[in-house]
Design a protein around this motif. Sequence first.
Motif, PDB file in Angstrom:
ATOM      1  N   ASP A   1       0.874  -1.179   0.000  1.00 50.96           N
ATOM      2  CA  ASP A   1       0.000   0.000   0.000  1.00 50.96           C
ATOM      3  C   ASP A   1       0.907   1.224   0.000  1.00 50.96           C
ATOM      4  OD1 ASP A   1      -2.424  -1.530   0.255  1.00 50.96           O
ATOM      5  OD2 ASP A   1      -1.904  -1.830   2.370  1.00 50.96           O
ATOM      6  N   LEU A   2       0.857   1.976  -1.082  1.00 56.15           N
ATOM      7  CA  LEU A   2       1.779   3.096  -1.246  1.00 56.15           C
ATOM      8  C   LEU A   2       1.455   4.197  -0.234  1.00 56.15           C
ATOM      9  CD1 LEU A   2       4.129   4.224  -2.864  1.00 56.15           C
ATOM     10  CD2 LEU A   2       2.477   5.180  -4.492  1.00 56.15           C
ATOM     11  N   ARG A   3       2.364   4.358   0.749  1.00 53.72           N
ATOM     12  CA  ARG A   3       2.152   5.351   1.810  1.00 53.72           C
ATOM     13  C   ARG A   3       3.351   6.259   2.029  1.00 53.72           C
ATOM     14  NH1 ARG A   3       1.117   3.070   7.300  1.00 53.72           N
ATOM     15  NH2 ARG A   3       0.926   5.297   7.734  1.00 53.72           N
ATOM     16  N   TYR A   4       4.543   5.748   1.725  1.00 48.98           N
ATOM     17  CA  TYR A   4       5.754   6.472   2.104  1.00 48.98           C
ATOM     18  C   TYR A   4       6.494   6.960   0.864  1.00 48.98           C
ATOM     19  CZ  TYR A   4       4.671   4.342   6.558  1.00 48.98           C
ATOM     20  OH  TYR A   4       4.025   3.963   7.705  1.00 48.98           O
ATOM     21  N   PHE A   5       6.836   8.256   0.879  1.00 48.75           N
ATOM     22  CA  PHE A   5       7.489   8.873  -0.254  1.00 48.75           C
ATOM     23  C   PHE A   5       8.846   9.467   0.141  1.00 48.75           C
ATOM     24  CE2 PHE A   5       3.013   8.782  -1.134  1.00 48.75           C
ATOM     25  CZ  PHE A   5       2.941   8.428  -2.476  1.00 48.75           C
ATOM     26  N   TYR A   6       8.812  10.388   1.117  1.00 48.75           N
ATOM     27  CA  TYR A   6      10.020  11.109   1.501  1.00 48.75           C
ATOM     28  C   TYR A   6       9.954  11.401   2.996  1.00 48.75           C
ATOM     29  CZ  TYR A   6      13.856  14.483   1.138  1.00 48.75           C
ATOM     30  OH  TYR A   6      15.049  15.146   1.292  1.00 48.75           O
ATOM     31  N   GLY A   7      11.088  11.283   3.695  1.00 49.68           N
ATOM     32  CA  GLY A   7      11.114  11.358   5.148  1.00 49.68           C
ATOM     33  C   GLY A   7      10.657  12.674   5.742  1.00 49.68           C
ATOM     34  N   ARG A   8      10.709  13.745   4.979  1.00 52.51           N
ATOM     35  CA  ARG A   8      10.218  15.023   5.487  1.00 52.51           C
ATOM     36  C   ARG A   8       8.701  15.012   5.638  1.00 52.51           C
ATOM     37  NH1 ARG A   8       9.336  19.293   2.205  1.00 52.51           N
ATOM     38  NH2 ARG A   8      10.873  18.535   0.692  1.00 52.51           N
ATOM     39  N   GLY A   9       8.055  14.116   4.910  1.00 54.42           N
ATOM     40  CA  GLY A   9       6.603  14.003   5.029  1.00 54.42           C
ATOM     41  C   GLY A   9       6.185  12.824   5.885  1.00 54.42           C
ATOM     42  N   GLU A  10       6.664  11.610   5.532  1.00 56.58           N
ATOM     43  CA  GLU A  10       6.201  10.402   6.198  1.00 56.58           C
ATOM     44  C   GLU A  10       7.393   9.605   6.730  1.00 56.58           C
ATOM     45  OE1 GLU A  10       4.082  11.817   2.742  1.00 56.58           O
ATOM     46  OE2 GLU A  10       5.861  10.526   2.697  1.00 56.58           O
ATOM     47  N   ASN A  11       7.188   8.988   7.888  1.00 61.82           N
ATOM     48  CA  ASN A  11       8.213   8.110   8.447  1.00 61.82           C
ATOM     49  C   ASN A  11       7.534   7.148   9.425  1.00 61.82           C
ATOM     50  OD1 ASN A  11      10.128   7.482  10.888  1.00 61.82           O
ATOM     51  ND2 ASN A  11      11.461   7.856   9.128  1.00 61.82           N
TER      52      ASN A  11
END
Length: 372
Positions: free
Chosen positions: A38-48
């Motif tokens: 399930d595509l949830r994580y893109f870049y650490g500044r947004g999601e972690n």
Amino acid sequence: MEFDTKLVQIGQEPHPGTGDIVPPIHLASTFEQRAQQDLRYFYGRGENPTREGLERCLASLEDASYALAFSSGQAAGTTALSLLSPGQKLISSDDVYGGTFLLFDLLGRYGITVEYVDLTDLDALDAALTDDTGLVWIETPTNPLLKVADVTAISERAHALGVPVLVDNTFASPVVQRPLALGADISLYSTTKFISGHSDVIGGALVHNSEDFHTRFFRYRTAAGNVPGALDCYLLHRGLKTMSLRVRRQNESAEHLVRLLRESPKIGALHYPGLAAHPQHEIAARQMDGFGSIITFEYLGDVAELLEKVERFAVAVSLGGVRSLIECPALMTHRPIPAETRRRLGIGDNLIRLAVGIEDVRDLAADLERAL
């Protein structure tokens, strides 16, 4: 699930596949999209994922829908102020942390005014609430005079005009006080303090129930980049597990030390919500589960000599950690506030603030008695 169980288990579910009861620390700055079911994580500044585990736990402590973690309490406060628009007014407690005062001092350049009000006086609040009020900012207990504001009464008055209410709950911690249950819209924390509890990490958080606030705060945080790193989130979450044990020990020790200080001829005005003589003692007893571990008092002697003599108390700013601290707000945490304003508020050069840690209270008491 009860409060103390949430501290240990929410956001700390065993890791799928390996069963780690302490989830791994996700240090990645970016994420392979094809590897995600399930595509949830893109870049650490947004999601972690590590940050999200901490946030789930923080939200659960106030039975809230949302929590966002930040790189500091100041970063969390800056994000909350993004609710305001040019032409609006912020109403704030008159006795606030020096860093908060500095933050509010920046608002003028954006066309936002700040009105400092003694929020223990509901008539003064009624006079200040106007159509252009965009936010009421409560610090309770206040730093450093430990004034206690009636969160429920203030929230009712603000909400009647459609004004949201934020409570800086750093001094109390969610162990002692849960502002959302009292009617506030947002709880703000410097997670550096009781949530971390070990004086080894800087952080902040906003906790609330508004989907609109969550969307706005998340976008602001992502754009501004004021996110905590994964290792910081891990340390904060580890500290949370023992917060209830620490805070209750600290509160008990503070009450013991207050009894000692009351007997000293070197102590003038003594500020602690647990004292029956405290002006807002009844409010504190109603909305707090304990009276906190911060004590302030006027020292009728040489402040520099007192700070030199103590041994078990470290002379340092901050609070909420396992180590007991002592400071002079006028010279340290509240130095950025103009001297005239400090004097008007009652923050004299002889005001001392104790942040009680978890050491054996007998050692702390003996240290104070000897130094006094």
